[in-house]
Structure formats: C-alpha cells, structure tokens
Design a protein around this motif. Structure first.
Motif, short mmCIF file in Angstrom:
data_model
loop_
_atom_site.label_atom_id
_atom_site.label_comp_id
_atom_site.label_asym_id
_atom_site.label_seq_id
_atom_site.Cartn_x
_atom_site.Cartn_y
_atom_site.Cartn_z
N LYS A 125 1.79 9.17 -2.16
CA LYS A 125 1.36 10.05 -1.06
C LYS A 125 2.53 10.16 -0.09
O LYS A 125 3.06 9.14 0.37
N ARG B 266 -9.66 6.83 -5.95
CA ARG B 266 -8.60 6.54 -4.97
C ARG B 266 -9.15 6.53 -3.55
O ARG B 266 -8.63 5.84 -2.67
N LYS C 158 -3.65 -1.51 -6.54
CA LYS C 158 -3.31 -0.15 -6.11
C LYS C 158 -2.76 0.66 -7.29
O LYS C 158 -3.10 1.83 -7.47
N ASP D 107 0.81 -1.22 0.00
CA ASP D 107 0.00 0.00 0.00
C ASP D 107 0.85 1.27 0.00
O ASP D 107 0.93 1.99 -1.00
N1 GLY Z 1 -3.47 4.32 1.31
C1 GLY Z 1 -4.40 5.09 0.59
C2 GLY Z 1 -3.86 5.74 -0.63
O1 GLY Z 1 -2.73 5.55 -1.01
O2 GLY Z 1 -4.56 6.48 -1.24
#
Ligand code: GLY
Ligand code: NAD
Length: 349
Positions: free
Chosen positions: A135, A229, A215, A129
């Motif tokens: 992020k 997202r 992801k 993740d």
């Molecule tokens: N863990 C959530 C994201 O990367 O948006």
C-alpha cells in the motif's frame, strides 16, 4: 531469518522476500536513490550507505513528520528522480518509517509508469506492517492515505539494529500493530506475547518474524483489500475517529489503534463475540507497553457519524472488524446503530 510474500500458487513477478536481520551488503548495477528524512539520515544513513555497492548513489532527505506526507514531498522525490536521470531500471530505497515508505512506494509506482523500490523500514510499525503489502500513498486536505497505489516492493530488509534509536512511544506504537495481528489471526502468538518481553532482542526478532508472516499471508491472499486484508484494520475504524477528533496531535497512530482495539472489544463483547476475560487479556498486554487504552468519547452520536468519513465505510454502512475470541475475527456491517452507541458509551473493558 526471512519470510516470503507469495502472491500466487505459481510464481508471480510480484513475489518478494522480507529479510530479517540479514542486511549485509546490497549490490545493484543500476542507479539507486535513497529516500529518507532528516531524523533517520542523522542516525543511520552512513550505516546504510556503507552497505550499498551500487553504480551511482543519490539521496533525497525530506523533512520529518506525517504533515509532510503530501504532494509537495512526492514532487520533491519525483523531481530528484528526473534531476538524477533515473531510468526504468533504476531503484528507489525507502529508508525510514511508514511515512517515507508510503511516499517512496508511491513515487516508484508512478515514475516513468513504475520502477522498482525496496523497503528498509526503521520503525517497528513499518517493519511489522507498513513495509509489507504494497500500500502506498500520501495525505491531502480530505484525509489520510486517500491518494495512492498498490505497488509491491522488490524486497524488504528489516534490521532490528535500526530500532535501537526509536523513542519509547514509537516502539510501543509498533507493538500495538503486533498485538493486532495476534488477536485477529493467531491465538498461540498472542499467548506467546503474554509471556515474552519484546524489549529482549531475541523476542523482538521473533515477534517481527511472526507478525510479518501473518501480514504476508493476508496480503498475498487479498492484495487490494477486497476481503480478508480488511481484518488488518481491527481497531483502526475507531482509531481514525480518535486521531481526527484530537487533530492528529495527541496520539501516535499505533496508540490510537491500541485504544481503538479496546473499543472494538467492547462492541465485540456486547455481541457475545469476545469474553470479558479475553478482553482483559488484550488490555493488559497493551498496557504492559504503556499504550493508552481509554478515550473519553465527547459525544457518541458525533463519534458514530465520524465513522462515515473513513474511506472504508461503503454505501452508508460501517464495516466493523471485531475479534471473535482471541485468534479469530468477525467482519460485520450489520450492527444496529443503537448497539454501537451503547458500546461507545459503555465502560471499555
Ligand atoms: N495496514 C493495513 C494494510 O496493509 O492493509
Ligand atoms: P513515521 O514514519 O512518521 O516514523 C515515526 C517517527 O520515528 C518519525 O519521527 C521518524 O523520523 C522516526 N524514526 C524512524 N526511524 C527511526 C529510528 N530508527 N530511530 C529514531 N527515530 C526514527 O511513522 P510510522 O509509525 O513508522 O508509520 C506511520 C505511517 O505509516 C503513517 O503515515 C501510516 O499511514 C503509514 N502506514 C502504512 C501502512 C501500509 O500498509 N502502507 C500500514 C500502517 C501504517
């Protein structure tokens, strides 16, 4: 094995590859600085160094813990960049869990207006993740991850060998995020998880690959979380309140997410989005990894009010990410308060 993160139908400079168990030797003709913490350094730093062939190598070792994901540590990383005269061609390597990854990415994004960094995540949670999607950030007195940027890594190297030293609870916390991806996006993957033990190396590598593929697809579609997202926050709206009410000292983040998913499922059931049978399947899978699935809500009203402290609550509405069956999701910001309160009071599963 590898997964490509492709942001655009045409090649984008942000595109990168997540390599799984493919870290042999990394060669860079630039200055490189590894950012890690005391725990990871003691266990794995020498292994990593042996695989790096670089012009000049420096290392910053930070104290371990979420409480150090702050301005002081950021300052420390940036100071080291200046002391070692890193230039705009230099590279940072984030070597650790999500805490190190988020801080290193943040430092990379602002040092001399942005330099490259790569992620070498060493927790399961960070591999499936946190290391993918760009992020970055730190915590402050007002909350978690409230200061940060979107800054994509140049590459991510997930090595399952590093996970061998992870404590059992940290491993399970990562499994919670894997379950999150499966419940919201991939019914077949969920069924596969029900029949494959992630303590078996081959199964773990496959689960990591499948989670990263999900992801990667999501963040490539919606880098800055304007839409899909946000689905990755399934369970997190509840988890953040639980973590806050327990002063971040009872549950690991992934554990709180496990409870949060079960609470979200109760709400989803009350809206006829999820069957009792599917809710039970999710709870059973989480429990198989010794994840907690219950939290005694001291006051439903207080819990409800605490939703609004979350940075994702916009304009006084709460956006709930709920499973719609297994493998699909609903994003709802129209749920009456009474319905939520009833779900908070109800029996979860
Ligand atoms: N863990 C959530 C994201 O990367 O948006
Ligand atoms: P963490 O970085 O604190 O690591 C957990 C613990 O495991 C730490 O004590 C760490 O030193 C230790 N550890 C790391 N690798 C190890 C290894 N191989 N063997 C033994 N111990 C090891 O926590 P985490 O769960 O990896 O990440 C949580 C952080 O990630 C939070 O700050 C969260 O906000 C952030 N996060 C970011 C994103 C994102 O998209 N950027 C997504 C999810 C979580």
């Amino acid at each position: 094995m590898h997964v490509n993160v492709v942001f655009n139908p045409t090649a984008s400079s942000k595109d990168y590859t997540v390599f799984i168990d493919e870290l042999q030797t990394l060669c860079f003709d630039t200055k490189v600085m590894i950012v890690t913490n005391t725990t990871v350094a003691a266990l794995h730093l020498e292994t990593l160094k042996a695989r790096l062939h670089v012009k000049t190598l420096h290392t910053v070792i930070l104290p371990d813990g979420e409480q150090y994901k702050n301005f002081e540590s950021l300052h420390c990383i940036l100071n080291a960049c200046f002391e070692h005269r890193l230039d705009r061609k230099s590279l940072l390597i984030a070597f650790g869990g999500g805490v190190i990854g988020d801080m290193t990415g943040f430092a990379a994004s602002i040092y001399q207006r942005g330099i490259d960094f790569i992620q070498i995540p060493t927790t399961l949670l960070a591999q499936v993740d946190a290391s993918v999607g760009g992020k970055t950030g730190i915590n402050n007195d007002y909350g978690k991850n409230l200061i940060g940027t979107f800054w994509q890594p140049r590459a991510v190297y997930c090595e399952s060998a590093f996970l061998k030293t992870l404590p059992h609870r940290e491993f399970a916390a990562g499994v919670a995020e894997i379950v999150k991806m499966a419940v919201t996006f991939d019914r077949d993957f969920f069924a596969w998880l029900e029949t494959h033990d992630l303590h078996v190396d081959q199964n773990l590598a496959e689960a990591i690959r499948k989670s990263i593929a999900i992801k990667a697809r999501v963040v490539a579609q919606d880098e800055t979380e304007q839409g899909v997202r946000a689905v990755l926050n399934y369970g997190h709206t509840f988890a953040h309140v639980i973590e806050n009410q327990t002063a971040y000292s009872v549950y690991l983040h992934g554990e709180a997410v496990a409870i949060g998913m079960v609470m979200a499922n109760t709400l989803a059931k009350s809206l006829d989005l999820l069957s009792q049978e599917d809710a039970l399947r999710i709870q059973t899978l989480l429990r198989r990894y010794d994840l907690p699935t219950h939290y005694d809500v001291p006051s439903s009203e207080a819990f409800y009010e605490a939703f609004f402290l979350d940075k994702k609550s916009a304009n006084d509405t709460i956006k709930f990410i709920l499973p719609q069956g297994i493998g699909n999701y609903a994003m709802r910001n129209d749920i009456p308060k009474e319905t939520v309160l009833r779900a908070l009071k109800g029996d979860h599963v």
